[in-house]
Design a protein around this motif. Sequence first.
Motif, mmCIF file in Angstrom:
data_model
loop_
_atom_site.group_PDB
_atom_site.id
_atom_site.type_symbol
_atom_site.label_atom_id
_atom_site.label_comp_id
_atom_site.label_asym_id
_atom_site.label_seq_id
_atom_site.Cartn_x
_atom_site.Cartn_y
_atom_site.Cartn_z
ATOM 1 N N LYS A 73 34.008 54.459 57.040
ATOM 2 C CA LYS A 73 33.375 54.941 55.808
ATOM 3 C C LYS A 73 34.370 54.979 54.657
ATOM 4 O O LYS A 73 34.050 54.592 53.529
ATOM 5 C CB LYS A 73 32.778 56.324 56.047
ATOM 6 N N LEU A 74 35.590 55.429 54.934
ATOM 7 C CA LEU A 74 36.610 55.479 53.883
ATOM 8 C C LEU A 74 36.998 54.069 53.430
ATOM 9 O O LEU A 74 37.210 53.823 52.236
ATOM 10 C CB LEU A 74 37.836 56.225 54.397
ATOM 11 N N ILE A 75 37.093 53.144 54.372
ATOM 12 C CA ILE A 75 37.432 51.753 54.010
ATOM 13 C C ILE A 75 36.318 51.141 53.165
ATOM 14 O O ILE A 75 36.578 50.422 52.191
ATOM 15 C CB ILE A 75 37.700 50.927 55.280
ATOM 16 N N TYR A 76 35.070 51.414 53.542
ATOM 17 C CA TYR A 76 33.947 50.855 52.785
ATOM 18 C C TYR A 76 33.945 51.379 51.349
ATOM 19 O O TYR A 76 33.660 50.626 50.406
ATOM 20 C CB TYR A 76 32.637 51.199 53.489
ATOM 21 N N SER A 77 34.263 52.658 51.177
ATOM 22 C CA SER A 77 34.336 53.211 49.808
ATOM 23 C C SER A 77 35.448 52.541 49.011
ATOM 24 O O SER A 77 35.282 52.245 47.820
ATOM 25 C CB SER A 77 34.576 54.721 49.880
ATOM 26 N N ALA A 78 36.589 52.278 49.657
ATOM 27 C CA ALA A 78 37.688 51.599 48.965
ATOM 28 C C ALA A 78 37.308 50.161 48.602
ATOM 29 O O ALA A 78 37.677 49.662 47.527
ATOM 30 C CB ALA A 78 38.942 51.618 49.840
ATOM 31 N N ILE A 79 36.569 49.493 49.479
ATOM 32 C CA ILE A 79 36.139 48.110 49.195
ATOM 33 C C ILE A 79 35.150 48.094 48.023
ATOM 34 O O ILE A 79 35.224 47.222 47.138
ATOM 35 C CB ILE A 79 35.516 47.474 50.450
ATOM 36 N N LYS A 80 34.225 49.043 48.004
ATOM 37 C CA LYS A 80 33.267 49.102 46.895
ATOM 38 C C LYS A 80 33.981 49.359 45.569
ATOM 39 O O LYS A 80 33.622 48.768 44.539
ATOM 40 C CB LYS A 80 32.259 50.222 47.171
ATOM 41 N N GLU A 81 34.976 50.210 45.599
ATOM 42 C CA GLU A 81 35.756 50.454 44.382
ATOM 43 C C GLU A 81 36.530 49.206 43.972
ATOM 44 O O GLU A 81 36.686 48.926 42.781
ATOM 45 C CB GLU A 81 36.702 51.620 44.617
ATOM 46 N N TYR A 82 37.011 48.462 44.947
ATOM 47 C CA TYR A 82 37.735 47.222 44.639
ATOM 48 C C TYR A 82 36.819 46.186 43.994
ATOM 49 O O TYR A 82 37.255 45.424 43.126
ATOM 50 C CB TYR A 82 38.347 46.674 45.930
ATOM 51 N N TYR A 83 35.550 46.150 44.383
ATOM 52 C CA TYR A 83 34.608 45.225 43.763
ATOM 53 C C TYR A 83 34.407 45.534 42.280
ATOM 54 O O TYR A 83 34.047 44.637 41.501
ATOM 55 C CB TYR A 83 33.257 45.283 44.472
ATOM 56 N N ASP A 84 34.649 46.777 41.889
ATOM 57 C CA ASP A 84 34.463 47.148 40.489
ATOM 58 C C ASP A 84 35.653 46.760 39.620
ATOM 59 O O ASP A 84 35.473 46.245 38.512
ATOM 60 C CB ASP A 84 34.215 48.661 40.373
ATOM 61 N N HIS A 85 36.890 47.011 40.118
ATOM 62 C CA HIS A 85 38.061 46.727 39.276
ATOM 63 C C HIS A 85 38.742 45.409 39.627
ATOM 64 O O HIS A 85 39.394 44.801 38.780
ATOM 65 C CB HIS A 85 39.065 47.877 39.354
ATOM 66 N N GLY A 86 38.649 44.930 40.879
ATOM 67 C CA GLY A 86 39.205 43.634 41.253
ATOM 68 C C GLY A 86 40.722 43.582 41.322
ATOM 69 O O GLY A 86 41.294 42.489 41.328
ATOM 70 N N ASP A 87 41.388 44.723 41.396
ATOM 71 C CA ASP A 87 42.850 44.779 41.448
ATOM 72 C C ASP A 87 43.269 44.988 42.894
ATOM 73 O O ASP A 87 43.041 46.056 43.480
ATOM 74 C CB ASP A 87 43.360 45.917 40.565
ATOM 75 N N THR A 88 43.902 43.968 43.495
ATOM 76 C CA THR A 88 44.311 44.083 44.898
ATOM 77 C C THR A 88 45.442 45.090 45.080
ATOM 78 O O THR A 88 45.538 45.733 46.135
ATOM 79 C CB THR A 88 44.751 42.715 45.419
ATOM 80 N N GLU A 89 46.294 45.242 44.080
ATOM 81 C CA GLU A 89 47.386 46.216 44.201
ATOM 82 C C GLU A 89 46.844 47.637 44.238
ATOM 83 O O GLU A 89 47.303 48.479 45.034
ATOM 84 C CB GLU A 89 48.359 46.057 43.040
ATOM 85 N N GLU A 90 45.872 47.918 43.387
ATOM 86 C CA GLU A 90 45.253 49.244 43.402
ATOM 87 C C GLU A 90 44.527 49.488 44.720
ATOM 88 O O GLU A 90 44.569 50.595 45.267
ATOM 89 C CB GLU A 90 44.275 49.352 42.231
ATOM 90 N N ALA A 91 43.863 48.459 45.245
ATOM 91 C CA ALA A 91 43.205 48.605 46.542
ATOM 92 C C ALA A 91 44.220 48.837 47.654
ATOM 93 O O ALA A 91 43.954 49.602 48.594
ATOM 94 C CB ALA A 91 42.372 47.359 46.837
ATOM 95 N N TYR A 92 45.385 48.218 47.557
ATOM 96 C CA TYR A 92 46.430 48.432 48.563
ATOM 97 C C TYR A 92 46.897 49.890 48.582
ATOM 98 O O TYR A 92 47.014 50.507 49.653
ATOM 99 C CB TYR A 92 47.606 47.497 48.278
ATOM 100 N N PHE A 93 47.139 50.470 47.398
ATOM 101 C CA PHE A 93 47.576 51.865 47.336
ATOM 102 C C PHE A 93 46.486 52.807 47.844
ATOM 103 O O PHE A 93 46.768 53.823 48.494
ATOM 104 C CB PHE A 93 47.970 52.239 45.911
ATOM 105 N N THR A 94 45.220 52.468 47.563
ATOM 106 C CA THR A 94 44.124 53.308 48.050
ATOM 107 C C THR A 94 44.019 53.267 49.562
ATOM 108 O O THR A 94 43.809 54.299 50.215
ATOM 109 C CB THR A 94 42.805 52.854 47.406
ATOM 110 N N LEU A 95 44.178 52.089 50.134
ATOM 111 C CA LEU A 95 44.076 51.958 51.593
ATOM 112 C C LEU A 95 45.259 52.591 52.309
ATOM 113 O O LEU A 95 45.115 53.103 53.423
ATOM 114 C CB LEU A 95 43.961 50.472 51.969
#
Length: 490
Positions: free
Chosen positions: A186-208
């Motif tokens: 569930k936490l990973i899915y929320s991070a992926i959905k947020e990544y679809y909005d901003h498209g920044d892989t670095e920000e997604a890396y820090f979130t994960l």
Amino acid sequence: MAEVGFRFQGEMNGTTSVGDKEFDEFLGNATANGSPTESKENVGESNGTNGVIANGETGAFPNDRIKWKAKRPSKFALSRTNSDSSVGGPGRALKNSRRSRNGFSRGLPKKGGAGGKGTWGKLGSEVLEEDFDTGALDPNDPNYDDLNPDNGDVKMKVTQLIEAPLKNGQPSGTQAKVVPDEEICKLIYSAIKEYYDHGDTEEAYFTLEELPWTPEQRHLLVVTAVEAAIDHKPSHREMTSVLIADLYHHTLMEEHYAKGYDLLLKNVDDLALDAPAAPTILANFIARSIADDCIPPKFLTQYIGQIESDHGAVCLNRAQSLLSMRHGLVRLDAVWGVGGGTRPVKHLVKKMVLLLKEYLSSCDIEEAQRCLVELEVPHFHHELVYEAIVMALENLDDRSLVLMTKLLAALQASVVVTSNQMKEGFYRVYEDLPQICLDVPTAHSVLEKFVKKCLAEKIIDDAVARKMPIRARKRFVSEGDGGRIKDDAY
């Protein structure tokens, strides 16, 4: 001036007369002993009379006892005694002195500069509170922390000493609570959905990296990301492939990719129930990961003859065909196509013109609508309206007018094309009408009929219809027709 005498009262047997000479000697002895001195003018003062009789004689009265006052040196006395060396220097020094007037202080400021009424505390105390989080130092302060060791005596009592277990030769400390796989997904899915909005892989890396997962749960990222991409658009699938590739050797390792795709291949039948295209999409992800050097090509060979599922076999066959085609690794970079507005404008225009031509031949409104949505350019839908009107003007037949009117009405009703995009398309045709008339001389009359049809279907409003340009030149027949306007036949 008459000399004034003094009399001192005895204890029991009368009084004794003392002269000025004896009094001066007495004052000299008192000064030598370190006691404060008094002048002659100040000695005679008392609470009663001053010892002088009105007729010039001196006498003693019962309440006429001399009271000695130990006067402290004043600013005026110091400045007067030292006036020969400096003018007003000692007085100014005494005024600016911080030494207490009782003579017992060391001359330091009170409470280290942090005391006194209306003070803000010691200089720099607010910085110390912010940097070291010492909190309030005053016990009367509402923010005062009794448990802070800096504010009071906190006694720690050791009840039991527990040795931490060793892991790889280092103490591992207390064992953290393991979060279940469902919560991690569930936490990973929320991070992926947020990544679809901003498209920044670095920000997604820090979130994960902030997730409370263990290294054994890292493969769930691949599983959750692919399952989320199956339910989204091709542009989101491209973003997912980019994210999975960028996380290689940071969050994900080769064994995580292999374990994640292995679980997906075993569950491909369940995925196909909700998304029939799941085997094809999973094959594209596997081939793209091989092209991005996340997993080796031998990953597919270990499943030959091991997969009993039909959907699993379809998935493996498609992945092998993508990798075996000519320049397959290079073509896999665009396996999801070029998404959205990143494509060139000329490419989008060609796609829309081809879409309209196929619609005129098939008359399938739903297929045209689906193709328009797959382009993922809602900000560019005014181009479809423009091309549809121009195509209807160039064809010069009633069938094209009726079909284009139905298509625009369906797009307007389904809100695939918004009203603003529809108006923008009509306004562009109005602006380019002089150039269109060079190729289609009867464009004015055809456009007028098309606008009336669209107005009847409520595709546009009256404001858009009124802005349609009128014909600049009217054609007349011979003089015998009475000036009638000749209808343009098309």
